[in-house]
Each structure stands twice: as C-alpha cells, then as structure tokens.
Design a protein around this motif. Structure first.
Motif, PDB file in Angstrom:
ATOM      1  N   SER A 118      -2.628   6.933   3.744  1.00 55.42           N
ATOM      2  CA  SER A 118      -2.401   5.495   3.863  1.00 55.42           C
ATOM      3  C   SER A 118      -2.856   4.758   2.605  1.00 55.42           C
ATOM      4  CB  SER A 118      -3.141   4.953   5.094  1.00 55.42           C
ATOM      5  OG  SER A 118      -3.012   3.552   5.186  1.00 55.42           O
ATOM      6  N   ARG A 119      -4.024   5.108   2.106  1.00 57.37           N
ATOM      7  CA  ARG A 119      -4.548   4.428   0.916  1.00 57.37           C
ATOM      8  C   ARG A 119      -3.768   4.816  -0.339  1.00 57.37           C
ATOM      9  NH1 ARG A 119     -10.935   3.094   1.436  1.00 57.37           N
ATOM     10  NH2 ARG A 119     -10.929   2.626   3.669  1.00 57.37           N
ATOM     11  N   ARG A 155      -0.589   5.501  -0.401  1.00 59.70           N
ATOM     12  CA  ARG A 155       0.665   4.740  -0.326  1.00 59.70           C
ATOM     13  C   ARG A 155       0.449   3.298  -0.785  1.00 59.70           C
ATOM     14  NH1 ARG A 155       2.747   7.144   5.493  1.00 59.70           N
ATOM     15  NH2 ARG A 155       4.207   8.701   4.658  1.00 59.70           N
ATOM     16  N   GLN A 156      -0.645   2.715  -0.353  1.00 64.38           N
ATOM     17  CA  GLN A 156      -0.941   1.338  -0.757  1.00 64.38           C
ATOM     18  C   GLN A 156      -1.126   1.251  -2.274  1.00 64.38           C
ATOM     19  OE1 GLN A 156      -4.367   0.115   1.519  1.00 64.38           O
ATOM     20  NE2 GLN A 156      -3.331   0.406   3.488  1.00 64.38           N
ATOM     21  N   ALA A 157      -1.854   2.210  -2.839  1.00 62.85           N
ATOM     22  CA  ALA A 157      -2.086   2.211  -4.281  1.00 62.85           C
ATOM     23  C   ALA A 157      -0.785   2.452  -5.038  1.00 62.85           C
ATOM     24  CB  ALA A 157      -3.117   3.278  -4.647  1.00 62.85           C
ATOM     25  N   THR A 195       2.232   1.654  -4.104  1.00 60.90           N
ATOM     26  CA  THR A 195       3.002   0.412  -4.045  1.00 60.90           C
ATOM     27  C   THR A 195       2.458  -0.610  -5.027  1.00 60.90           C
ATOM     28  OG1 THR A 195       3.535   0.785  -1.710  1.00 60.90           O
ATOM     29  CG2 THR A 195       3.751  -1.466  -2.532  1.00 60.90           C
ATOM     30  N   PHE A 196       1.145  -0.693  -5.117  1.00 60.59           N
ATOM     31  CA  PHE A 196       0.506  -1.633  -6.038  1.00 60.59           C
ATOM     32  C   PHE A 196       0.859  -1.303  -7.494  1.00 60.59           C
ATOM     33  CE2 PHE A 196      -3.138  -2.623  -8.794  1.00 60.59           C
ATOM     34  CZ  PHE A 196      -3.217  -3.998  -8.618  1.00 60.59           C
ATOM     35  N   LYS A 235      -8.224   0.566  -7.838  1.00 59.55           N
ATOM     36  CA  LYS A 235      -7.445   1.010  -6.682  1.00 59.55           C
ATOM     37  C   LYS A 235      -7.397   2.536  -6.587  1.00 59.55           C
ATOM     38  CE  LYS A 235      -5.447  -2.878  -5.016  1.00 59.55           C
ATOM     39  NZ  LYS A 235      -5.368  -3.290  -3.611  1.00 59.55           N
ATOM     40  N   VAL A 285      -8.945   5.644  -3.993  1.00 64.51           N
ATOM     41  CA  VAL A 285      -8.072   6.634  -3.352  1.00 64.51           C
ATOM     42  C   VAL A 285      -8.549   8.044  -3.673  1.00 64.51           C
ATOM     43  CG1 VAL A 285      -5.735   7.565  -3.213  1.00 64.51           C
ATOM     44  CG2 VAL A 285      -6.075   5.102  -3.372  1.00 64.51           C
TER      45      VAL A 285
END
Length: 209
Positions: A75-76, A78-80, A82-83, A175, A179
């Motif tokens: 999850s983290r 994926r967030q990173a 995207t960022f 970020k 991760v």
C-alpha cells in the motif's frame, strides 16, 4: 462491628495472585504478539506503529503477521509510486539530471510495487504443506520482497549527491525512505516466519536514510 483479620502471608499471596493476573493480561494483549515479533526487524518502533491497527486480525499468527506487513508495504509503495509519478509530469521546473533521477525512480517504484504484489499473492495463496511446496513458495516470497527493497534503495541512490539538491529530492527521499523501512521490516518478518518453518532466509539489504 467485627473486623476482618488477614494474616501477612495471606496478604502477600493475594498480591502475588493479582500481580500474576495483571501480567497475564498484559502478555495476552492484542498488540503483545506484534511487539515481540517486531524485535527482529531493523525498525521495530515503525513496525509496531504500522501493524498495531491490525492486531485483531493478526492475533498470534506469524503467517498473518507477515501477510499484513507485506500488504502494508504494498500500500505504501503504491502511494509513493503515485507521488513520484506525479512529480515526473512536472518536467519544466526540474534540471536534466534531476528529471532523469525521477524518471528512473518511477521505474524502480513500479518494479517494487509489482514485486510486492506478487509476494502478497504468493503468501496469501500459501497453505502449509510438507516438503518442497512450502519451501518453494516461501522462497518466491523472500526473493520478491528482497527485490522490492532493492528497487526502493536504488531509487534513493539516484538522488545521492548535490546534483539533485532541492525540494524534489527531499520530498522523494522522505516518501521512499519510509517505504524502504516498512519493506525492510516486512522482509524481516517473512524471514522470521520462514525460519520457524526451516526455510533459508533472504538477506536484508540496508535501507539507506
């Protein structure tokens, strides 16, 4: 009024019983298993913080603990990813070397997400079996998580040195470092679960700050 007399030895006995009961309650708390398991990780405080919210699902299961740690890492990641991808679209404000570092990081984080996704699925599908099947599946999980951590640290390496100083470098490193630390913890928990089932452990690459 009659007074209740309690002998001193009996009073000590009551206190001892109450103390042992309190200790037992503490040991059986929902997060105690997570706290003790996280001691094998490189970042135990972060490990407890990221997994305590799932204590009721994890309970006392080493397999579920490793599965949850992998899911949190995915999850983290994926967030990173995207960022970082969002920063990559801002080509104008960035210098050539900085833009190349961001571009490489986008690829690295994409690979990391893919490896973690594979590891989550592999461990989720795993059923405890005797012999080579269990060993083979766990080896796949270890290999993919280790590869994900390598991809994350490779992204960070691209921003080493003064050539990429600035807000872009600082924001990405913040970020992705988080991760990488979460992934490092997940790999440690996977290795710990594998150790208990006699599987050779995958090495833990160092997550650079």
């Amino acid at each position: 009024m009659a007074r209740l007399k309690i002998s001193l030895p009996f009073a000590f006995l009551i206190l001892a019983v109450l103390h042992n009961a309190a200790a037992a309650d503490s040991a059986s708390s929902p997060t105690s298993f997570i706290e003790s398991s996280c001691r094998v990780t490189r970042y135990p405080t972060l490990c407890v913080e990221s997994l305590s919210g799932y204590a009721s699902a994890i309970r006392q299961s080493g397999r579920q603990l490793a599965q949850t740690a992998l899911s949190v890492s995915l999850s983290r990641a994926r967030q990173a990813a995207t960022f970082v991808a969002g920063l990559g679209k801002r080509r104008g404000p960035m210098r050539g070397l900085e833009y190349q570092a961001v571009k490489d990081c986008i690829e690295n984080m994409g690979d990391s997400v893919d490896s973690l996704r594979r590891s989550v699925k592999e461990l989720g599908d795993l059923r405890r079996t005797a012999g080579g099947d269990f060993l083979w599946h766990m080896s796949n999980v270890q290999t993919w998580v280790s590869a994900a951590l390598t991809d994350e640290t490779t992204c960070l390496d691209g921003f080493a040195g003064r050539r990429t100083d600035g807000q872009v470098k600082a924001s990405i490193r913040k970020k992705v470092t988080l991760v990488a630390q979460v992934t490092s913890n997940a790999l440690a928990l996977v290795n710990h679960f594998a150790d208990k089932n006699h599987v050779a452990r995958a090495p833990l690459p160092l997550a650079k700050p």
